[in-house]
Design a protein around this motif. Structure first.
Motif, short mmCIF file in Angstrom:
data_model
loop_
_atom_site.label_atom_id
_atom_site.label_comp_id
_atom_site.label_asym_id
_atom_site.label_seq_id
_atom_site.Cartn_x
_atom_site.Cartn_y
_atom_site.Cartn_z
N SER A 281 0.83 -1.21 0.00
CA SER A 281 0.00 0.00 0.00
C SER A 281 0.86 1.25 0.00
N LEU A 282 2.01 1.21 0.69
CA LEU A 282 2.90 2.37 0.72
C LEU A 282 3.50 2.62 -0.66
N LEU A 283 3.89 1.54 -1.35
CA LEU A 283 4.45 1.69 -2.68
C LEU A 283 3.39 2.17 -3.67
N HIS A 284 2.15 1.70 -3.49
CA HIS A 284 1.06 2.17 -4.37
C HIS A 284 0.82 3.66 -4.18
N LEU A 285 0.81 4.10 -2.92
CA LEU A 285 0.63 5.54 -2.65
C LEU A 285 1.79 6.34 -3.22
N LEU A 286 3.00 5.81 -3.10
CA LEU A 286 4.17 6.48 -3.68
C LEU A 286 4.02 6.61 -5.19
N LYS A 287 3.50 5.57 -5.82
CA LYS A 287 3.37 5.56 -7.27
C LYS A 287 2.38 6.62 -7.75
N ILE A 288 1.26 6.80 -7.04
CA ILE A 288 0.22 7.71 -7.50
C ILE A 288 0.36 9.10 -6.91
N SER A 289 1.28 9.31 -5.96
CA SER A 289 1.44 10.64 -5.37
C SER A 289 2.91 11.03 -5.36
N SER A 290 3.54 10.95 -4.19
CA SER A 290 4.96 11.31 -4.09
C SER A 290 5.54 10.68 -2.84
N ALA A 291 6.86 10.74 -2.72
CA ALA A 291 7.54 10.17 -1.56
C ALA A 291 7.15 10.89 -0.28
N VAL A 292 6.97 12.21 -0.34
CA VAL A 292 6.64 12.98 0.85
C VAL A 292 5.23 12.64 1.34
N VAL A 293 4.28 12.51 0.42
CA VAL A 293 2.91 12.16 0.81
C VAL A 293 2.88 10.78 1.46
N SER A 294 3.59 9.82 0.91
CA SER A 294 3.62 8.48 1.50
C SER A 294 4.27 8.52 2.88
N CYS A 295 5.27 9.37 3.06
CA CYS A 295 5.91 9.51 4.36
C CYS A 295 4.96 10.11 5.39
N LEU A 296 4.21 11.13 4.99
CA LEU A 296 3.25 11.75 5.91
C LEU A 296 2.17 10.75 6.32
N ALA A 297 1.69 9.96 5.38
CA ALA A 297 0.67 8.97 5.71
C ALA A 297 1.20 7.94 6.68
N SER A 298 2.44 7.50 6.47
CA SER A 298 3.05 6.54 7.38
C SER A 298 3.26 7.14 8.76
N THR A 299 3.64 8.41 8.81
CA THR A 299 3.88 9.08 10.08
C THR A 299 2.61 9.18 10.91
N PHE A 300 1.47 9.34 10.25
CA PHE A 300 0.20 9.48 10.97
C PHE A 300 -0.14 8.23 11.77
N SER A 301 0.46 7.09 11.41
CA SER A 301 0.17 5.86 12.15
C SER A 301 0.86 5.81 13.50
N VAL A 302 1.83 6.71 13.75
CA VAL A 302 2.56 6.68 15.03
C VAL A 302 1.63 6.97 16.20
N PRO A 303 0.90 8.10 16.24
CA PRO A 303 0.00 8.32 17.38
C PRO A 303 -1.13 7.30 17.45
N LEU A 304 -1.59 6.81 16.30
CA LEU A 304 -2.66 5.81 16.33
C LEU A 304 -2.17 4.51 16.96
N SER A 305 -0.94 4.12 16.69
CA SER A 305 -0.42 2.90 17.31
C SER A 305 -0.18 3.10 18.80
N ILE A 306 0.22 4.32 19.21
CA ILE A 306 0.37 4.60 20.64
C ILE A 306 -0.98 4.45 21.34
N TYR A 307 -2.02 4.97 20.71
CA TYR A 307 -3.36 4.83 21.29
C TYR A 307 -3.79 3.37 21.31
N ALA A 308 -3.44 2.60 20.26
CA ALA A 308 -3.85 1.20 20.20
C ALA A 308 -3.29 0.40 21.36
N PHE A 309 -2.11 0.75 21.83
CA PHE A 309 -1.50 0.02 22.94
C PHE A 309 -2.17 0.33 24.28
#
Length: 438
Positions: free
Chosen positions: A362-390
């Protein structure tokens, strides 16, 4: 204007929809006596010839070719719309596809972080086995999927014959990033690693500006800065990460930062591969699994070369590595006399490997249709969500964690940064084409 061109109707009403593609292949196969796969390849080749003609019409840059160039831009916009219609479905805009791909990355990224922690519950004595199992297992899975997609005609001989040097470099960068990350991760605290990982976004911006000649607006730079600050606030509050970084010295944090630099370079290189493939395939698009398969294969090769070094980092003498792998496999399968304390295997490790694979795709697909920075931002957003999940009552974890004091404030800053980065801007297809052809 491109919108007034009669070619635009082709983009809005693609000639081939998923339900018609198989029927078309069947007709071609019956008429020409070709196997079904060859018929599908022939249909796709015909579509690529249409797109190539559009690209060829854009090439002239002289003033005398202005009218032809405008018609070519309209044709290329139509071809691009047709490709988007084939990949995302009729009537789905590119913006919708990016939004859906972003949500997939966020969901998979959160699950990836949580399941990695769960997978290490049964394999807490064998984390190096889990890392190597994932690395070499992906090669088998990716090439199996690649073979099926080749048989279906989705992957073509032209895609498989793309230059191998960029894929070799991708494998080398990923192997070196893994080695540096393993070495420093064994010393640094868990709270300090997400903070240091925010240098990844900074490297993405710099490398994209240098190698992709990308220019970022003020709101995009500000948004990335706010995202970084938000993650640091979320992770660092109440964790003592600053004291931990001071106690480990300067070498190991720098090595971890080097790991994220290599990962950022790897992501930007993959974006370059997609751009170059569009030129080599005359407007076509290389399949994701070509990039994934070749990159994973070369990464596995370099990981084999680095095994003596990596095993030493994990405190495993190289001559004892076969015994360690055997014991790790027994714990992974939860079989034999060594399976005591491996409760949760093989389900939890397998779930992690599957979700991690889905996250990478999914990260590579997002990179393909957008850009490296957008894929990085999307991945970064999972950090607080995973903290909450714990903080939820997860199985095998034991006592749930508590939210850091600055979690809400950090999450608010992070979301504000994402919104700032995503402020809409008017786009013109002709200008986009000029940029891509520079």
């Amino acid at each position: 204007m491109a919108s007034s061109s009669p070619h635009v109707s082709t983009a809005r009403h693609p000639l081939r929809v998923p339900g018609q593609r198989a029927n078309g292949a069947a007709v071609v196969a019956a008429a020409l006596g070709l196997p079904r796969r060859d018929a599908r390849v022939a249909l796709r080749a015909h579509a690529r010839r249409i797109e190539a003609a559009a690209w060829a019409a854009v090439e002239p840059r002289t003033s005398s070719g202005g009218g032809r160039r405008k018609r070519g831009e309209a044709a290329l916009c139509a071809a691009a719309g047709q490709v988007a219609g084939r990949s995302a479905g009729v009537g789905r805009s590119v913006g919708t596809e990016v939004a859906l791909a972003t949500m997939a990355v966020v969901a998979m990224g959160t699950g990836n972080r949580v399941l990695y922690k769960l997978a290490l519950v049964p394999l807490r004595q064998y984390p190096f086995f889990l890392a190597q199992f994932a690395t070499f297992g992906y090669v088998v899975v990716y090439f199996s999927i690649l073979y099926l997609r080749y048989q279906a005609g989705t992957v073509t001989d032209e895609m498989l014959s793309l230059p191998q040097k960029p894929f070799i470099l991708v494998g080398l960068l990923e192997a070196l990033a893994a080695a540096a990350g393993m070495a420093s991760g064994a010393v640094l605290s868990g709270a300090s690693i997400p903070i240091l990982s925010q240098t990844y976004l900074v490297f993405q911006l710099l490398l994209s500006a240098i190698f992709l000649k990308r220019r970022y607006r003020v709101n995009e730079i500000t948004g990335c800065f706010l995202v970084t600050v938000g993650v640091v606030i979320t992770v660092a509050s109440g964790s003592g990460a600053g004291a931990s970084l001071q106690s480990t010295g300067i070498l190991w944090p720098l090595l971890m930062i080097l790991s994220f630099f290599l990962q950022a370079a790897d992501t930007v290189l993959k974006e370059i591969i997609f751009i170059d493939a569009a030129k080599n395939l005359k407007g076509g698009s290389v399949d994701l699994f070509v990039v994934n398969s070749y990159g994973s294969a070369y990464q596995a090769i370099f990981m084999c070369l680095l095994l003596p070094f990596l095993s030493k980092l994990w405190g495993i003498p190289f001559h004892l590595l076969p015994t360690y792998i055997r014991d790790g496999a027994a714990c992974f399968l939860n079989m034999g006399s060594l399976s005591s304390g491996c409760d949760g295997a093989p389900l939890l490790p397998l779930l992690f490997v599957l979700v991690n694979m889905g996250f990478n795709i999914s990260l590579l697909h997002l990179l393909k249709i957008s850009s490296a920075v957008v894929s990085c931002l999307a991945s970064t957003f999972s950090v607080p969500l995973s903290i909450y999940a714990f903080t939820l009552p997860l199985p095998y974890i034991g006592v749930a964690s508590t939210l850091p004091p600055g979690f809400v404030a950090g999450a608010v800053v992070l979301i504000a940064g994402l919104l700032m980065y995503s402020l809409p801007q008017p786009q013109n297809c002709g200008k986009t084409l000029d940029k891509r052809n520079d």
